[in-house]
Design a protein around this motif. Structure first.
Motif, PDB file in Angstrom:
ATOM      1  N   ASP A  19       4.081  12.327  -0.454  1.00  0.00           N
ATOM      2  CA  ASP A  19       2.940  11.416  -0.515  1.00  0.00           C
ATOM      3  C   ASP A  19       2.243  11.680  -1.852  1.00  0.00           C
ATOM      4  O   ASP A  19       1.397  12.565  -1.975  1.00  0.00           O
ATOM      5  N   LYS A  28      -7.744   4.902  -6.702  1.00  0.00           N
ATOM      6  CA  LYS A  28      -6.748   5.697  -7.415  1.00  0.00           C
ATOM      7  C   LYS A  28      -6.824   5.442  -8.929  1.00  0.00           C
ATOM      8  O   LYS A  28      -7.556   4.557  -9.371  1.00  0.00           O
ATOM      9  N   LEU A  32       4.893   4.718   3.027  1.00  0.00           N
ATOM     10  CA  LEU A  32       5.103   5.823   3.972  1.00  0.00           C
ATOM     11  C   LEU A  32       5.781   5.311   5.245  1.00  0.00           C
ATOM     12  O   LEU A  32       6.669   5.973   5.795  1.00  0.00           O
ATOM     13  N   SER A  43       0.854  -1.192   0.000  1.00  0.00           N
ATOM     14  CA  SER A  43       0.000   0.000   0.000  1.00  0.00           C
ATOM     15  C   SER A  43       0.888   1.240   0.000  1.00  0.00           C
ATOM     16  O   SER A  43       2.102   1.145   0.199  1.00  0.00           O
ATOM     17  N   CYS A  44       0.247   2.373  -0.199  1.00  0.00           N
ATOM     18  CA  CYS A  44       0.973   3.635  -0.039  1.00  0.00           C
ATOM     19  C   CYS A  44       1.320   3.822   1.437  1.00  0.00           C
ATOM     20  O   CYS A  44       2.384   4.327   1.779  1.00  0.00           O
ATOM     21  N   THR A  52      -5.252  16.036   4.824  1.00  0.00           N
ATOM     22  CA  THR A  52      -4.713  14.899   4.084  1.00  0.00           C
ATOM     23  C   THR A  52      -5.277  13.604   4.647  1.00  0.00           C
ATOM     24  O   THR A  52      -6.000  13.609   5.653  1.00  0.00           O
ATOM     25  N   GLU A  68      -5.390  -3.324  -3.526  1.00  0.00           N
ATOM     26  CA  GLU A  68      -4.607  -2.657  -2.482  1.00  0.00           C
ATOM     27  C   GLU A  68      -3.157  -2.749  -2.927  1.00  0.00           C
ATOM     28  O   GLU A  68      -2.687  -3.826  -3.298  1.00  0.00           O
ATOM     29  N   GLY A  69      -2.445  -1.643  -2.904  1.00  0.00           N
ATOM     30  CA  GLY A  69      -1.041  -1.689  -3.290  1.00  0.00           C
ATOM     31  C   GLY A  69      -0.439  -0.306  -3.347  1.00  0.00           C
ATOM     32  O   GLY A  69      -1.145   0.698  -3.246  1.00  0.00           O
ATOM     33  N   TYR A  88     -11.373  15.189   3.034  1.00  0.00           N
ATOM     34  CA  TYR A  88     -10.792  15.010   4.371  1.00  0.00           C
ATOM     35  C   TYR A  88     -11.362  15.948   5.432  1.00  0.00           C
ATOM     36  O   TYR A  88     -11.505  17.138   5.224  1.00  0.00           O
ATOM     37  N   SER A 107      -2.820   8.346   6.722  1.00  0.00           N
ATOM     38  CA  SER A 107      -1.540   7.633   6.582  1.00  0.00           C
ATOM     39  C   SER A 107      -0.352   8.561   6.380  1.00  0.00           C
ATOM     40  O   SER A 107       0.777   8.215   6.737  1.00  0.00           O
ATOM     41  N   SER A 108      -0.579   9.740   5.779  1.00  0.00           N
ATOM     42  CA  SER A 108       0.521  10.684   5.534  1.00  0.00           C
ATOM     43  C   SER A 108       1.306  10.926   6.814  1.00  0.00           C
ATOM     44  O   SER A 108       2.517  11.082   6.790  1.00  0.00           O
ATOM     45  N   HIS A 150      -4.444   1.744  -4.683  1.00  0.00           N
ATOM     46  CA  HIS A 150      -5.727   1.398  -4.080  1.00  0.00           C
ATOM     47  C   HIS A 150      -6.813   1.537  -5.150  1.00  0.00           C
ATOM     48  O   HIS A 150      -6.658   2.279  -6.125  1.00  0.00           O
ATOM     49  N   SER A 175       0.043   5.167  -4.494  1.00  0.00           N
ATOM     50  CA  SER A 175      -0.997   4.218  -4.101  1.00  0.00           C
ATOM     51  C   SER A 175      -1.656   3.615  -5.337  1.00  0.00           C
ATOM     52  O   SER A 175      -1.919   4.321  -6.311  1.00  0.00           O
ATOM     53  N   VAL A 188       1.964  16.464   0.319  1.00  0.00           N
ATOM     54  CA  VAL A 188       0.959  15.600  -0.308  1.00  0.00           C
ATOM     55  C   VAL A 188       0.572  16.232  -1.643  1.00  0.00           C
ATOM     56  O   VAL A 188       0.297  17.429  -1.706  1.00  0.00           O
ATOM     57  N   ALA A 245       0.386   9.575  -3.443  1.00  0.00           N
ATOM     58  CA  ALA A 245      -0.644   8.523  -3.568  1.00  0.00           C
ATOM     59  C   ALA A 245      -1.585   8.792  -4.736  1.00  0.00           C
ATOM     60  O   ALA A 245      -1.956   7.880  -5.470  1.00  0.00           O
ATOM     61  N   GLN A 246      -1.940  10.062  -4.903  1.00  0.00           N
ATOM     62  CA  GLN A 246      -2.938  10.428  -5.928  1.00  0.00           C
ATOM     63  C   GLN A 246      -2.304  10.885  -7.232  1.00  0.00           C
ATOM     64  O   GLN A 246      -3.011  11.280  -8.148  1.00  0.00           O
TER      65      GLN A 246
HETATM   66  C1  LIG Z   1      -5.041   6.940  -0.880  1.00  0.00           C
HETATM   67  C2  LIG Z   1      -4.088   7.742  -0.114  1.00  0.00           C
HETATM   68  C3  LIG Z   1      -3.208   7.162   0.816  1.00  0.00           C
HETATM   69  C4  LIG Z   1      -3.280   5.725   1.231  1.00  0.00           C
HETATM   70  O1  LIG Z   1      -3.068   4.832   0.214  1.00  0.00           O
HETATM   71  P1  LIG Z   1      -3.136   3.263   0.545  1.00  0.00           P
HETATM   72  O2  LIG Z   1      -2.533   2.650  -0.684  1.00  0.00           O
HETATM   73  O3  LIG Z   1      -4.578   2.932   0.709  1.00  0.00           O
HETATM   74  O4  LIG Z   1      -2.350   3.010   1.762  1.00  0.00           O
HETATM   75  C5  LIG Z   1      -2.277   7.962   1.435  1.00  0.00           C
HETATM   76  N1  LIG Z   1      -2.205   9.273   1.174  1.00  0.00           N
HETATM   77  C6  LIG Z   1      -3.046   9.873   0.315  1.00  0.00           C
HETATM   78  C7  LIG Z   1      -2.910  11.339   0.067  1.00  0.00           C
HETATM   79  C8  LIG Z   1      -4.022   9.132  -0.343  1.00  0.00           C
HETATM   80  O5  LIG Z   1      -4.865   9.733  -1.188  1.00  0.00           O
END
Ligand SMILES: *Cc1c(COP(=O)(O)O)cnc(C)c1O
Length: 377
Positions: A151, A180, A58, A53-54, A79, A186-187, A319, A82-83, A177, A175, A125, A153-154
């Protein structure tokens, strides 16, 4: 019902998933994990490791930043959890920074005033696939000898000054997920341009062992070398992502067409000052991850969200500020600490956006939006 998000899975993905099952290598780092890693390394010109996962990427970044209890980590409050949670897991104290309401990204001009002698890292982010001013962030980090973690992820497929998102800091995280642009269910991926950090990252990802070097034939047995966990995904999931990457341009183009349609179609409503459309800074090439609008007040946002729902359209806010979450409050944060974050987070609404959204559906979203404003005004 028009859904907010749907993943786009075709025969292409299914073919590779079945092939992966037939290879009899279902665990991590098989044929498909390698193919995906090479695909990204070629494209973004950096070292890449696929992760579960992202969030996992992190957590690897937090270990590589050598976060210790008492260290402070600077992060936007607007955010995904997880960030910062990845760093709090290692004992860090979050230091939340205000957003720049133009992009909803961290206000880079407000980072330096938050730096103390305990600060260890800055987390940025790439909200909605838009990268903040990384030249500015990296300059501050260099001056104060801090790590920077992106981060992203997006932001798979986005660019900042023609450099790939995810490669603009010491460590970057993607990410894959379901929500995304490109998915494996999940990844995620861990990214670093530093070869020495990459070797450490390989160890962290393999439960703290040098098994990856063993597999490559560099060492003749593997051993426990450092902190780590199990951060590598099953090769079956990598096969799914490989199928998605073979459709990378197709998925990007479909999303971009929808994004552009929204942006063009909603121009007239913005001109009438009903809301602000999403803004893309000139240094950034985005990836059509998200389309959002900012309403004039939270009451209008809530009423519009309800209007969409009544018309069978799922539009979502995003968020809730982390500094006002139950966990955030344990660090002493309270309402009023980050007024722009608190205000804008309640006024933002995301419209449905996914590759297979039909033209008819996009038009319905736009006409429902127009009807709401023209009927009420
Ligand atoms: C989706 C997302 C994550 C988490 O991603 P996972 O792969 O579900 O762990 C973290 N940070 C941001 C900004 C996200 O949009």
């Amino acid at each position: 019902m028009i859904a907010f998000n749907k993943s786009s899975i075709t025969e292409e993905e299914i073919k590779h998933v079945l092939d992966s099952i037939n290879t009899n290598h279902l665990h991590g780092d098989g044929k498909y994990t390698k193919l995906v890693k090479e695909w990204f390394e070629e494209r973004i010109k950096s070292n890449v490791l696929l992760t579960t996962s992202c969030t996992a990427a992190l957590e690897m970044s937090a270990i590589l930043c050598d976060i210790k209890p008492g260290d402070e980590v600077i992060v936007p409050s607007y955010t995904f959890v997880s960030s910062i949670n990845a760093f709090v897991l290692r004992g860090a104290t979050p230091v939340f920074v205000e957003i720049d309401p133009k992009t909803m990204n961290i206000d880079v001009k407000k980072i330096e005033e938050k730096i103390t002698n305990k600060t260890k890292a800055i987390i940025v982010v790439d909200y909605a696939g838009v990268v903040p001013d990384m030249d500015y962030v990296n300059k501050i980090a260099k001056k104060h000898k801090l790590f920077v973690v992106e981060d992203a992820a997006q932001a798979v497929g986005s660019y900042y000054k023609n450099i790939s998102a995810g490669t603009l800091a010491d460590f970057g995280c993607y990410s894959f997920h379901d929500t995304k642009n490109y998915t494996m269910g999940e990844g995620g991926a861990f990214i670093t341009k530093y070869d020495d950090k990459f070797l450490s990252a390989e160890i962290i990802r393999e439960k703290g062992t040098n098994r990856t070097q063993f597999t490559r034939g560099i060492v003749d047995k593997y051993n426990w070398c450092s902190l780590g966990s199990s951060y590598l995904p099953s090769d079956i999931l990598s096969a799914l992502l490989y199928g998605q990457l073979n459709r990378f341009d197709e998925i990007m183009e479909k999303r971009m067409n929808i994004w552009n349609y929204y942006h063009e179609n909603l121009k007239e409503l913005e001109a009438k000052k009903f809301f602000k459309r999403q803004f893309i800074p000139k240094d950034c090439k985005h990836n059509a991850h998200m389309y959002y609008i900012i309403l004039n007040d939270k009451e209008t946002k809530n009423a519009l969200e309800k209007h969409f729902k009544e018309n069978g359209i799922q539009a979502n806010s995003h968020y809730y500020p982390l500094h006002l979450s139950p966990m955030g409050k344990t660090y002493g944060y309270k309402e009023g600490d980050l007024p722009l974050t608190e205000d804008y987070s309640l006024r933002l609404l995301r419209l449905p956006l996914y590759a297979d959204l039909t033209q008819k559906e996009i038009e319905k979203v736009c006409s429902t939006l127009k009807e709401f404003f023209y009927k009420n005004n």
